[in-house]
Structure formats: structure tokens, C-alpha cells
Design a protein around this motif. Structure first.
Motif, PDB file in Angstrom:
ATOM      1  N   THR A  81      49.134  37.248  42.877  1.00 44.58           N
ATOM      2  CA  THR A  81      48.838  36.004  42.167  1.00 44.58           C
ATOM      3  C   THR A  81      48.974  36.196  40.664  1.00 44.58           C
ATOM      4  OG1 THR A  81      47.344  35.230  43.909  1.00 44.58           O
ATOM      5  CG2 THR A  81      47.049  34.276  41.734  1.00 44.58           C
ATOM      6  N   ALA A  82      48.462  37.292  40.165  1.00 44.14           N
ATOM      7  CA  ALA A  82      48.578  37.572  38.729  1.00 44.14           C
ATOM      8  C   ALA A  82      50.030  37.756  38.310  1.00 44.14           C
ATOM      9  CB  ALA A  82      47.766  38.819  38.368  1.00 44.14           C
ATOM     10  N   MET A  83      50.857  38.275  39.212  1.00 47.00           N
ATOM     11  CA  MET A  83      52.271  38.477  38.887  1.00 47.00           C
ATOM     12  C   MET A  83      52.979  37.160  38.580  1.00 47.00           C
ATOM     13  SD  MET A  83      52.889  41.701  38.782  1.00 47.00           S
ATOM     14  CE  MET A  83      51.248  41.719  38.056  1.00 47.00           C
ATOM     15  N   ALA A  84      52.464  36.060  39.141  1.00 46.50           N
ATOM     16  CA  ALA A  84      53.075  34.760  38.866  1.00 46.50           C
ATOM     17  C   ALA A  84      53.003  34.435  37.379  1.00 46.50           C
ATOM     18  CB  ALA A  84      52.378  33.670  39.685  1.00 46.50           C
TER      19      ALA A  84
ATOM     20  N   ALA B 252      41.807  53.563  46.963  1.00 44.32           N
ATOM     21  CA  ALA B 252      42.859  54.330  46.296  1.00 44.32           C
ATOM     22  C   ALA B 252      44.236  53.835  46.713  1.00 44.32           C
ATOM     23  CB  ALA B 252      42.693  55.810  46.614  1.00 44.32           C
ATOM     24  N   LYS B 253      44.375  53.510  47.999  1.00 47.89           N
ATOM     25  CA  LYS B 253      45.654  52.992  48.490  1.00 47.89           C
ATOM     26  C   LYS B 253      45.999  51.682  47.811  1.00 47.89           C
ATOM     27  CE  LYS B 253      48.073  51.626  52.724  1.00 47.89           C
ATOM     28  NZ  LYS B 253      47.965  51.428  54.193  1.00 47.89           N
ATOM     29  N   VAL B 254      45.009  50.806  47.639  1.00 51.98           N
ATOM     30  CA  VAL B 254      45.237  49.524  46.969  1.00 51.98           C
ATOM     31  C   VAL B 254      45.683  49.752  45.529  1.00 51.98           C
ATOM     32  CG1 VAL B 254      44.037  47.502  46.025  1.00 51.98           C
ATOM     33  CG2 VAL B 254      43.732  48.126  48.428  1.00 51.98           C
ATOM     34  N   THR B 255      45.040  50.679  44.828  1.00 54.07           N
ATOM     35  CA  THR B 255      45.395  50.967  43.435  1.00 54.07           C
ATOM     36  C   THR B 255      46.837  51.445  43.336  1.00 54.07           C
ATOM     37  OG1 THR B 255      43.105  51.499  42.892  1.00 54.07           O
ATOM     38  CG2 THR B 255      44.804  52.389  41.432  1.00 54.07           C
ATOM     39  N   ARG B 256      47.225  52.299  44.246  1.00 56.52           N
ATOM     40  CA  ARG B 256      48.613  52.787  44.268  1.00 56.52           C
ATOM     41  C   ARG B 256      49.579  51.629  44.499  1.00 56.52           C
ATOM     42  NH1 ARG B 256      51.272  57.832  46.399  1.00 56.52           N
ATOM     43  NH2 ARG B 256      53.278  57.214  47.266  1.00 56.52           N
ATOM     44  N   GLU B 257      49.285  50.775  45.476  1.00 53.73           N
ATOM     45  CA  GLU B 257      50.157  49.650  45.782  1.00 53.73           C
ATOM     46  C   GLU B 257      50.217  48.650  44.626  1.00 53.73           C
ATOM     47  OE1 GLU B 257      52.203  49.016  48.393  1.00 53.73           O
ATOM     48  OE2 GLU B 257      51.785  51.104  48.882  1.00 53.73           O
ATOM     49  N   ALA B 258      49.089  48.468  43.940  1.00 55.68           N
ATOM     50  CA  ALA B 258      49.059  47.528  42.813  1.00 55.68           C
ATOM     51  C   ALA B 258      50.043  47.938  41.732  1.00 55.68           C
ATOM     52  CB  ALA B 258      47.639  47.457  42.237  1.00 55.68           C
ATOM     53  N   VAL B 259      50.072  49.224  41.414  1.00 57.70           N
ATOM     54  CA  VAL B 259      50.998  49.708  40.390  1.00 57.70           C
ATOM     55  C   VAL B 259      52.443  49.535  40.840  1.00 57.70           C
ATOM     56  CG1 VAL B 259      51.809  51.778  39.204  1.00 57.70           C
ATOM     57  CG2 VAL B 259      49.383  51.286  39.311  1.00 57.70           C
ATOM     58  N   LEU B 260      52.717  49.784  42.101  1.00 57.35           N
ATOM     59  CA  LEU B 260      54.078  49.628  42.614  1.00 57.35           C
ATOM     60  C   LEU B 260      54.528  48.170  42.553  1.00 57.35           C
ATOM     61  CD1 LEU B 260      54.014  52.077  45.669  1.00 57.35           C
ATOM     62  CD2 LEU B 260      55.172  52.399  43.475  1.00 57.35           C
TER      63      LEU B 260
ATOM     64  N   ALA C 266      55.307  47.416  38.946  1.00 54.70           N
ATOM     65  CA  ALA C 266      56.558  48.052  38.546  1.00 54.70           C
ATOM     66  C   ALA C 266      57.761  47.285  39.085  1.00 54.70           C
ATOM     67  CB  ALA C 266      56.594  49.498  39.035  1.00 54.70           C
ATOM     68  N   GLU C 267      57.658  46.840  40.313  1.00 57.96           N
ATOM     69  CA  GLU C 267      58.765  46.085  40.901  1.00 57.96           C
ATOM     70  C   GLU C 267      59.038  44.816  40.104  1.00 57.96           C
ATOM     71  OE1 GLU C 267      60.007  43.853  45.090  1.00 57.96           O
ATOM     72  OE2 GLU C 267      58.005  44.698  44.849  1.00 57.96           O
ATOM     73  N   HIS C 268      57.962  44.123  39.705  1.00 60.63           N
ATOM     74  CA  HIS C 268      58.138  42.870  38.961  1.00 60.63           C
ATOM     75  C   HIS C 268      58.722  43.107  37.577  1.00 60.63           C
ATOM     76  CE1 HIS C 268      56.279  39.577  41.389  1.00 60.63           C
ATOM     77  NE2 HIS C 268      55.867  40.614  42.083  1.00 60.63           N
ATOM     78  N   VAL C 269      58.234  44.117  36.861  1.00 67.33           N
ATOM     79  CA  VAL C 269      58.729  44.312  35.504  1.00 67.33           C
ATOM     80  C   VAL C 269      60.153  44.857  35.519  1.00 67.33           C
ATOM     81  CG1 VAL C 269      57.858  46.679  35.122  1.00 67.33           C
ATOM     82  CG2 VAL C 269      58.103  45.109  33.205  1.00 67.33           C
TER      83      VAL C 269
END
Length: 873
Positions: A213-216, A270-278, A281-284
């Protein structure tokens, strides 16, 4: 007639501009058409009956009892439809206001005037030389959080955006009759879809939903608006922007807690934090690839007219040796266009970075920047406009967002760390919670290896009570990875009144921690701490908390000076006034002298994110306003003036704080108050709105004290009751403790903090409705509490008007007054619908089926009131 009723009638002098009135009327009419089509003309007639009744009540021509009786006549399912109608109306009214703001900004810009609170205005006020000096230290650091304060579903937000697009099309000048007719048809189609879109979420959000949602906001606004803000500053600093090297340096850095904040949220792992960064990164990387490709395709300058530099020719040759097929293909597609070839090659490398094609990928943003600057330097010799135009924007975007978009910050409660350390030191089996703490640190290390230290190094410790709470994080990092522990900047968070008092002592203790000493040496003695506005306001009351936070900033600024530390204060503010909200630029100017020093970091959350970053023009205006305020607040002249005012009114402020806190605690700490609050507000039901992934309270069951309750539902629930208590309660008693109204008026005129505090309280009071509030408070069966609240309201309202010199609330704030006036009658309608549901549910004399339907009505009304008041927490 009450004072508030008289004020309601006098408020009619705030006229709505013709353009805004036209859009509101158009959207309202089209919504009426949709309601009649879908629910029948009798449904529309009931909506109109209620609408006219609440307007009449505002004029003193109808009573609340008459409206309550009308609402009680309807079947619950009918009341649900009517609640949906008013909620949709608020979405459309908000949209019309947004369009009016955008038109106004563009008209002022077209006239060529320097907008107040803009970057150009800051240069005009301070002078070019002074701003250039300040820009070297200038840093804005908004941090997006997932705190659950956005009541709208993402599907509803998207539907509103589509209506917005069609309204823009419809209002575009120079359109023929057939084009306008088609735009009107499309506008009606989108409003129809908004009406048919469910307002309530069926399922609870998980943390990764919140990340997406924030990525929007990033995809639709932030990525594009940031270089525009830098360009505004560059143009203000000197002529020739776009044809010379920029005078403005990138000063915006985004942070995020979304997917990193695990304090009280077991769903963030920890898994969520890792996925959040990915995901970030994909969006930017996708955005950078798209922008580079767009610029490359338009950069058709022939080598004859824009000869490549020797360095660029050499780089192309080296690239051809490494990737002959790719570079050959680009040369074939773009013959004699070396700059285009090079940027297409750069775009291919960005794509490879996103796809993890290590043969072609960039290892770090610095490599990408080097390649972009190579093209820029080559173009500068023969085509300066191409060098410093869109290509400069791309360079600014890379410098701002890197490959990680926003620094992901981790937050956890100090007690979790203490428990984990005790287990580790004991040497026995580790609990799942302790294992999760260690896994989080390992993920931070992985993020730094993949995206660099700047992608994730800040670790915020909630409820920091001593330097040991900071040292605990470093010890846990060693336990997790030994010598391979990640680079960490541990940020203490001071929230309670006692913690704010102890903050300087904690910082002194931090200086003794070896890891902190190492970081200070590495960063040029930079240190960050966080101040919590929400919990301090919930504990002390709004006035006492505001003054306590200011005093703390003064003491911390002096501490930093004594210890030669460059301190950055991180302001944990919410969107609502009871959580440190209010206009961001005024908040900056109200900070203690020396505490800003060119650096401002603040949380942005929930509805605030989309209110500020939902549209390019509004986002740019907001960011310029904050940057303007940071520059002005960092000026020695402004600092001296503010310091003098603070010194003059220090004893007055202490008197106001003491009396206001006493009044606030006398209410909130009284036996039975938490239970009463749960009865008079939809506190229990708010959790059913599924606003976010974070639990609404600490522990289970009804709150036994305010400590059990998080600040967000505390503020949210009071807003629903139309009392807005967290925004003003206690201030009246505080002001009454000062014998001289003239001295209070002088403080209001001369001291930015006192001015902002009273203006924010005035805003909150304006959104309070006495007659409706009394109906909510009566649900608790405690006349003593209800009388106490309303007496403080009357006192606060009376004294705020006396001190400000206003004859009515918001008298000097025309735009805000108009916004409140536009919405108030319709919020009244939803409040009456909510009261019907809440009253029946509190009595408990309903069947299970009826309770379910009443709950739907209640939640829809909660959603609608949030949209109408435009603050939920």
C-alpha cells in the motif's frame, strides 16, 4: 441558544468559492443519481430528509431529539445504506477540496508570485548566501509508518483516484460539448463504482499488504516529485537552472517502519522485514529503469551536434568488450547517437540489477551514479540543457532513493530485549521470541550485505529507560553474529513524562558504550534520538505534553552542545492533534531554538500519507513548506527571537503545564474512567475495522487503565464521539491558572510554540460538537464524568477565544473553517446513525443477527466520520 449554536450561525459568513461550490454540487448531484438508480428514489429521499434535518439543526431550526427519532424509524439495513451514502459524499467532498487546492496553487504559480512557505520564499527571506550555507546541512527525513490510522480500503482510495481523473478531464478548459458529455458519462460511471465498492475490509491486513500500500505513494507521487522540489530550490538559488551544474544538493531521505516495526506487532517477523526490503527494491529499480529508458529514447542528439567525450567513448568500448551482443544491438538501433546508446545500456544494467543477473547488474548505486555522471559530463560540453535537465532529475532520484527506496528501520520494545538477553546469558534453550530477535539482527546484516548500510541500520528501542537498554541491542547483535554483527545506530525512544525528563542522563550513559563511541567516530559525532508525542500526550494531556517535549528539546540541545554531538531529533508524531499532529511547517517553526539545525525527521502515517502524497501538486507544496520551515527555523535570527520568547514566558508555560496536567489526570486517572470511556465510544468496535496488522491494545479484554490502550485507538475513539478530548482537554484549566489574560495573549503573539499549541487546540475544538458529544457521554451512565468533560470544554473554548482574540473558532483560518463548515452537518448525520447503533449495542437487548447488522452500521459510520473529520489517529 448555546454559544456553539450562535457560532454555528455566524460561521455562515465563510463563503465557499464558486469553483469549489460547483464541483461539490456536481459530485453530490451525480452521487444522488447513482443512489436513486441503485436504491430507488425513496432511498434518496431518506438521505435528503436526514441531510436537510442536520442542516436545520445547525441553524437552530431542528433538535437532536427530532433527528434521533427519524433515524430510529428506519430499518437497520436502510440505515446502513444511508450511512454508505454520507460516507461516499465525504470522499467526493474531500476530492473537490483537493482539486480546488490544486487549482489555487497553479493559479498562483501562473501569476509568477513567490508563494509563501516555498523554497523560493525561504531564499527571499534569508538571502541566497545564507540558504546555500544552510543547504549543506539540510536534511528532511520523512518516515512512513504502518500505524493503523487510514480507515479507507485501498480499493476505495483507488476508486476515488479514478473519480479524480475524470473530474480533471471534465473541468479541462477548451473541451467541446461532445467531449464534456463523454467526460460526464465517465465521471458518473466512476462514482457508480465508488458507491458499489465495499467500504469495509473483509480481512485484516498483513504487514506485507501494508508495504505494498505504501508503495502506491512512491509509484504515483514520491519518485517524480522529489526532483521537482530540488529543481525549485536550484532555481531559487541562481539563474540558469537546467543549463549549469546544480546549486541544490539532494536533501530528502525517506525512511520506513512498514515491515520493520515489531513493537507490539507479532505479525512483523524477520521474514517479513526481508520481504519488505525486496518489495521496496523492486519498485525503485523498476522506476529507475523506466525513467532511464524514457530519457534514453528521447536523447536523439546526433554525435555531429553533441560529440561524446573521450571518457564516454572509452566506456562504450569497454562495455562492448564485456557485452558485445547487447552493445552491438544498441548501436544498430541508435546509430550516431552515443549518449542514447549509453543510457539504454545503463537501463539494461538496472534491469539486470532488478533481475539479479550478476553478470550485468550494478553492485551499488554509486556505480549507477558514475555511469549517469559520465553521460552528463559528456553532454555538458556541447548540450548543457540535455546534461542538466531530465538527466539531472534522474541523478537526483538515484541519490535520494538508491536501490532500496527508503531506509527500513527496526523497532522493538526494550523489555523484549531484556528478556532475550536474560535467556541468552542463562545459556539454556531459547524461546521463540528470543530466536526471533536474533533472526531480525541476522536479516539486518543480510540487507546491509545486499543493499548497503544505508538500507537498514537504525534500530529504535521503545520505552528506553537507561543506557543499558541501548547496550542490550549491541550485545544481542554480537550474540546473533559475533564479529559479523551488522552496523547499527541504536535510537532510544523517549515517550513517557519520566522518560523525557531522564533523556539527557540516558544519552550521557550512551557515550560510555564502546559501540556508540565507534559510531560517533565514524559519523562525525552524529547521534539520533526519538521523541514520542502520542504516549506522552495520552499520559500528560495535550498542553502539558507539548510543553514537556519543548523543554526536553531545549535540554537535549544544550546537552549536545556540551558534548560536541550533532544531535538529530526524530519526532514520532501522529496525524491527529492528540498525537502531535497539525500543520507540519508550523510544527517545525515551533521547535526549540537550535534543535532543528537543518535536520528534521518525522513519522508520516495512515491517512496523512495519502493526504500529503496522494497528488503531485499537493505533495510538492507540502515538501516545500516543510523545507522552508526547516531553513527558517535553522536561521540564527529566528532562533534568537524564539529563544527570547521562550525565556520570557517560561514560568507562564510551567504554570499552564502543571494546571493542565492536573486537570487531565484528575479525569483520566479517576476510578472507573477506562470502563466509562469504553462505554461512551466505539472503542471496542474499532478493532473490527481491520485498519492494520497491529493489535489495537496491549493485552486482552477491556482496558483497565490508559496504559492498556494504544494512543491511536484512544484518539480515534474520541474523534468518533465528536468530543476530540485528546486535542484540548486540560488546556482550559491551564490557561485559567494564569491571572493575566494579557500575558497569555503576549505569549500567543510572540512565542511560536504557544501560538501553535492554541491554534491546534482551536482546530480540535472546532471539530467538537457539544450537543452530539453529550449524547455519547450519556451512554456511560456517569454524569460526573460527562459533566467534568463538558465543563472543561466550555472553559477551554472560552479562554482560547479570549487569548487569541477571535470571536469564533477558526476565525483567522478561512480555508480550514470552510472545510469544517462544509462537512459538519454531514458528520452530524453519521454521528446520529452511529449513536443509534451504539446505544442499542450497549443495552445488549438485541438478537445475535440484529447485533451483527448493528455492528455493520456502526463500523460504516465510523468509517464515514473518519472521512468527514479527516483525522482518525
Amino acid at each position: 441558544m448555546t454559544d456553539q449554536a450562535v457560532e454555528r450561525r455566524s460561521a455562515a459568513v465563510v463563503e465557499m468559492p464558486d469553483e469549489l461550490r460547483r464541483d461539490v454540487k456536481l459530485l453530490g448531484r451525480l452521487l444522488g443519481d447513482v443512489i436513486a438508480e441503485q436504491g430507488g428514489k425513496d432511498l434518496l429521499a431518506d438521505v435528503e430528509r436526514l441531510r436537510k434535518a442536520v442542516i436545520a439543526a445547525r441553524r437552530g431550526e431542528a433538535s437532536a431529539d427530532e433527528i434521533a427519532a427519524m433515524v430510529a424509524e428506519w430499518e437497520i439495513d436502510r440505515a446502513v445504506l444511508i450511512a454508505r451514502a454520507f460516507t461516499c459524499y465525504f470522499h467526493l467532498a474531500n476530492l473537490a477540496e483537493e482539486h480546488y487546492r490544486i487549482r489555487t496553487l497553479r493559479e498562483r504559480d501562473a501569476e509568477g508570485e513567490v508563494l509563501k512557505e516555498s523554497l523560493a520564499h525561504a531564499v527571499q527571506e534569508l538571502g541566497t548566501a545564507r540558504v546555500q550555507e544552510l543547504v549543506e546541512e539540510l536534511e528532511l527525513h520523512p518516515v512512513l509508518t504502518a500505524h493503523p490510522t487510514e480507515a479507507r480500503r485501498r480499493a476505495v482510495v483507488t476508486a476515488i483516484q479514478r473519480v479524480s481523473t475524470q473530474l480533471t478531464e471534465y473541468n479541462s478548459p477548451g473541451r467541446g460539448a461532445s467531449e464534456r458529455e463523454e467526460s460526464l458519462r465517465r465521471l458518473l460511471e466512476e462514482i457508480d463504482l465508488l458507491w458499489r465498492t465495499a467500504q469495509l475490509r473483509d480481512t485484516k491486513l498483513d504487514p506485507l499488504d501494508e508495504v505494498r500500500t505504501a508503495m502506491a505513494a512512491f509509484d504515483e507521487t514520491l519518485f517524480r516529485v522529489v526532483p521537482q522540489v530540488y529543481r525549485s530550490l536550484d532555481a531559487a538559488l541562481g539563474e540558469g537552472t537546467g543549463t549549469r551544474s546544480p546549486l541544490a544538493r539532494p536533501f530528502i531521505r525517506y525512511g520506513s517502519w512498514i515491515g520493520g516495526d515489531r513493537d507490539g506487532n507479532p505479525n512483523v517477523t524477520a521474514k517479513v522485514t526481508r520481504e519488505a526490503v525486496l518489495i521496496q527494491a523492486e519498485h525503485v529499480l523498476t522506476a529507475l529503469e523506466t525513467a532511464t529508458t524514457r530519457i534514453a529514447r528521447t536523447l536523439t542528439a546526433n554525435a555531429q551536434y553533441a560529440a561524446p567525450s573521450r571518457e564516454l567513448r572509452s566506456a562504450i568500448s569497454t562495455a562492448e568488450d564485456a557485452h558485445p551482443d547487447l552493445v552491438s544491438e544498441l548501436a544498430t538501433r541508435s546509430p550516431q547517437e552515443p549518449h542514447r546508446q549509453w543510457l539504454l545500456y545503463v537501463a539494461a544494467r538496472i534491469s539486470a540489477t532488478n533481475q539479479r543477473d550478476l553478470d550485468l547488474a550494478y553492485r551499488a548505486p554509486a556505480e549507477l551514479l558514475a555511469d549517469l555522471r559520465l553521460a552528463q559530463e559528456s553532454l555538458a560540453g556541447h548540450a548543457a540543457r540535455q546534461a542538466y535537465g531530465e538527466l539531472q532529475h534522474l541523478i537526483w532520484q538515484v541519490e535520494t532513493f538508491g536501490f532500496h527506496l527508503a531506509e527500513l528501520e527496526v523497532r522493538q520494545h526494550s523489555q523484549v530485549h531484556a528478556t532475550a538477553l536474560a535467556e541468552i546469558r542463562a545459556g539454556g534453550a531459547l524461546s521463540p521470541i528470543t530466536e526471533e530477535v536474533l533472526s531480525t539482527i541476522r536479516v539486518i546484516s543480510w540487507i546491509q550485505e545486499r543493499f548497503g548500510v544505508n538500507a537498514c541500520s537504525r534500530y529504535v528501542v521503545s520505552f528506553t529507560r537507561s543506557a543499558d537498554d541501548v547496550a542490550a541491542v549491541y550485545e544481542l547483535a554480537e550474540a546473533a553474529l559475533g564479529m559479523r554483527a551488522p552496523v547499527l545506530d541504536v535510537v532510544p525512544l523517549f515517550e513517557s513524562g519520566a522518560d523525557l525528563d531522564n533523556a539527557p542522563g540516558v544519552l550521557t550513559g550512551m557515550l560510555e558504550i564502546p559501540k556508540v563511541q565507534t559510531r560517533l567516530d565514524t559519523t562525525g559525532r552524529r547521534m539520533e534520538i526519538m521523541l514520542g508525542y502520542s504516549d506522552s500526550a495520552k499520559e500528560l494531556g495535550p498542553a502539558a505534553a507539548t510543553l514537556k517535549l519543548y523543554q526536553t528539546q531545549e535540554r537535549l540541545t544544550e546537552w549536545a552542545r556540551e558534548h560536541e554531538v550533532k544531535l538529530r531529533l526524530f519526532h514520532g508524531r501522529g496525524g491527529a492533534l492528540g498525537r502531535g499532529g497539525g500543520p507540519a511547517n508550523r510544527a517545525v517553526l515551533a521547535q526549540a531554538p537550535g534543535s532543528v539545525a537543518g535536520r528534521f525527521k518525522v513519522t508520516e502515517q495512515g491517512e496523512v500519507i495519502f493526504a500529503r502524497y496522494g497528488h503531485m501538486a499537493i505533495a510538492r507544496r507540502h515538501m516545500e513548506q516543510v523545507a522552508n520551515a526547516v531553513l527558517l527555523a535553522s536561521s540564527p535570527t529566528n532562533g534568537s527571537r524564539t529563544a527570547a520568547a521562550a525565556a520570557r514566558f517560561r514560568s507562564l508555560a510551567e504554570q499552564v503545564a502543571s494546571a493542565s496536567e492536573g486537570a487531565y489526570r484528575a479525569l483520566t486517572e479517576a476510578p472507573g474512567f477506562p470502563e466509562w470511556f469504553a462505554l461512551v465510544s466505539p472503542l471496542e468496535e474499532i478493532g473490527s475495522l481491520r485498519l492494520g496488522s497491529r493489535p489495537a491494545r496491549r493485552g486482552l479484554g477491556a482496558p483497565r487503565s490508559l496504559d492498556d490502550l494504544r494512543a491511536i485507538p484512544w484518539v480515534f475513539a474520541w474523534a468518533q464521539t465528536r468530543v476530540n478530548l485528546p486535542g484540548w482537554y486540560g488546556l482550559g484549566s491551564g490557561l485559567a491558572s494564569v491571572a493575566s489574560v494579557e500575558e497569555l495573549r503576549a505569549a500567543y503573539e510572540e512565542w511560536p510554540l504557544f501560538n501553535a499549541m492554541l491554534d491546534n487546540a482551536e482546530m480540535s475544538l472546532a471539530k467538537t460538537d457539544r450537543s452530539i458529544a453529550e449524547r455519547y457521554l450519556a451512554l456511560g451512565g456517569r454524569n460526573d464524568f460527562a459533566g467534568q468533560v463538558m465543563a472543561e470544554y466550555d472553559l477551554t473554548r472560552k479562554l482560547v477565544l479570549q487569548v487569541t482574540g477571535h470571536t469564533r473558532l477558526l476565525e483567522n483560518r478561512k480555508v480550514l473553517s470552510r472545510a469544517v463548515q462544509l462537512r459538519d452537518p454531514y458528520v452530524d448525520a453519521l454521528s446520529h446513525l452511529q449513536l443509534r447503533a451504539l446505544t442499542a449495542l450497549r443495552k445488549g437487548e438485541v438478537s445475535e443477527r440484529e447485533a451483527e447488522r448493528l455492528s455493520t452500521l456502526l463500523l460504516l459510520s465510523v468509517n464515514g466520520v473518519a472521512a468527514g473529520l479527516q483525522n482518525t489517529g
